[in-house]
Design an enzyme around this catalytic site. Structure first.
Site, PDB file in Angstrom:
ATOM      1  N   ALA A 102       0.824  -1.214   0.000  1.00  0.00           N
ATOM      2  CA  ALA A 102       0.000   0.000   0.000  1.00  0.00           C
ATOM      3  C   ALA A 102       0.857   1.263   0.000  1.00  0.00           C
ATOM      4  CB  ALA A 102      -0.931   0.003   1.210  1.00  0.00           C
ATOM      5  N   LYS A 103       2.164   1.110   0.192  1.00  0.00           N
ATOM      6  CA  LYS A 103       3.121   2.238   0.118  1.00  0.00           C
ATOM      7  C   LYS A 103       2.635   3.453   0.887  1.00  0.00           C
ATOM      8  CE  LYS A 103       5.132   0.541  -4.193  1.00  0.00           C
ATOM      9  NZ  LYS A 103       4.239  -0.563  -4.597  1.00  0.00           N
ATOM     10  N   ARG A 104       2.228   3.235   2.115  1.00  0.00           N
ATOM     11  CA  ARG A 104       1.728   4.320   2.928  1.00  0.00           C
ATOM     12  C   ARG A 104       2.874   5.153   3.498  1.00  0.00           C
ATOM     13  NH1 ARG A 104      -2.424   2.830   0.640  1.00  0.00           N
ATOM     14  NH2 ARG A 104      -4.456   2.661   1.640  1.00  0.00           N
TER      15      ARG A 104
END
Lengths: 284, 284
Positions: free
Chosen positions: A97-99
């Protein structure tokens, strides 16, 4: 819950595999046998069948959050259900999700994105206070993180490849930061819960980053469809033949496109098995 | 849909305001009059009342996606509904989700995160091919983007402040990239749909970044609770007194904590009005 890196290393050794399968469902690319009239239902069926097909050969499954968020809150619900299904199938789930954020927002993302997953990809641009809240939550829950250090896309050099007056490049500085933040969060395996995304691009890059982050597990995209080869991948591992998980998406989950004469599930299974073999051969 | 920057500038001039209110609902901090037995319902009520209270004084509302995602797919649904409610109240919605990816995943995020919003915050670490798919979608839909260039957190220097052999710092290189990618996507107002997040930290920083990105609208966090002052903010504007949106979250939405003797909605309204006044005074 035991330490994430220990769970991961144990699974790698037990399954004799370093394979992660990226689950990037795109409705237009699903096998023709799947009814596409309801996209959410079509993706649900596809994901479950892929999980069943690869569970024997892969250690991790990596759902691409964007492909689910694409369908709003119903897609997010499917992301949660798919993650639970994969965990029940014995796979570790990496929520791709590359948060990234700071303070309480980072803590909220950690709670949200790790609830049904074993690990999460996160951004590094904020600096250490953009990573630490994720580490705190992950440590308490036996979960893991992979921080973006070196991405595999053609434009990755624009920021990550810039040279610094103090020596090295931006990605090297990100690697040192990941090492510093993660070194106190190692498990019995000596690997940290804070790993790094290191694209399989050039072997020189991987070797430098491997030295800078001795305790980090590398999550390595770029294998398969993106064209990375054996040398690129070899440099991502430590001398213990551990410390890296190689991930492929399209070349596995859409393997039916290249082998039309058999059930698509079999093509997916064969692709995952073949990838496991190839990587084990590289490791010798 | 007209160009995002034109819509934004028009709203700034019509409302005589440069104010964005950050909507970061945290259940523990809600006014005591709100029933907290169902967190989703409590946050829904709080957000709607905040939107009603600030709609006259603010140009934009910026929901912090993490605060909604915290509650899984039900929270994502509330995020969607809250955004629609804010748009109907005449506010531009900036989805503060800080998304970042490449290729089709970036395109998926653009679709998902802009469906019910007017603009989205995105990451820069991937390089131009991590920004372009967002720009393509935003241009087609009349939507906007704010790329993370300089964040306001204490650790922001760890990566963003590193000095480059070619001169300047990493955040300057990110600014140049944002300028290059966004310059061909300007509206009638001469501002681009691709703006930049520039924390109100040091005025020297803001002045340099303002020069490097003449066509970018700055989204400026750090005002209020994070302690930035008038000089910091002034440097974020162009000579036309436009080109920046100043955003505050806690100091507005939790203003009741400091003024207990009145309805909390009134405290929120007064804080937004006061912020508008202060910034208009800085602009002269």
């Amino acid at each position: 819950m035991p330490h994430f890196a220990d769970r991961l290393i144990e699974a790698c050794e037990r399954k004799s595999s370093r394979v992660c399968v990226g689950l990037d469902p795109v409705i237009e690319k699903l096998p023709s046998g799947i009814d596409r009239s309801d996209p959410i239902r079509a993706i649900e069926v596809f994901c479950r069948e892929v999980i069943d097909a690869v569970r024997e050969h892969a250690v991790c499954i990596k759902p691409q959050s964007a492909c689910f968020e694409r369908y709003g809150h119903r897609g997010v619900k499917l992301h949660e259900e798919t993650s639970i299904y994969a965990q029940r199938a014995g796979l570790l789930v990496i929520n791709d999700a590359k948060r990234g954020d700071i303070g309480i927002s980072a803590a909220h993302y950690a709670v949200a994105c790790l609830e049904h997953a074993d690990a999460l990809t996160i951004n590094t641009y904020f600096g250490p206070d953009g990573i630490e809240p994720f580490v705190t939550h992950a440590a308490a829950e036996g979960k893991g993180l992979f921080a973006l250090v070196r991405t595999s896309n053609p434009g990755g050099d624009a920021i990550q490849g810039l040279k610094l007056t103090g020596g090295g490049r931006v990605c090297d500085a990100a690697a040192k930061m990941v090492h510093e933040v993660g070194r106190s969060a190692c498990g019995r395996s000596t690997y940290s819960l804070l790993g790094a995304v290191v694209g399989a691009t050039k072997p020189d890059d991987a070797a430098t980053l491997r030295e800078l982050m001795p305790h980090a597990v590398f999550l390595v995209p770029g294998y398969g469809a993106q064209g990375a080869g054996a040398d690129d991948v070899r440099a991502c591992f430590n001398h213990d033949k551990l410390g890296a998980i190689i991930t492929a998406s399209r070349s596995v989950i859409y393997a039916h496109e290249k082998s039309p004469g058999q059930p698509w599930q079999q093509a997916v299974r064969d692709a995952a098995a073949g990838m496991r073999e190839e990587i084990n051969e590289i490791l010798g």
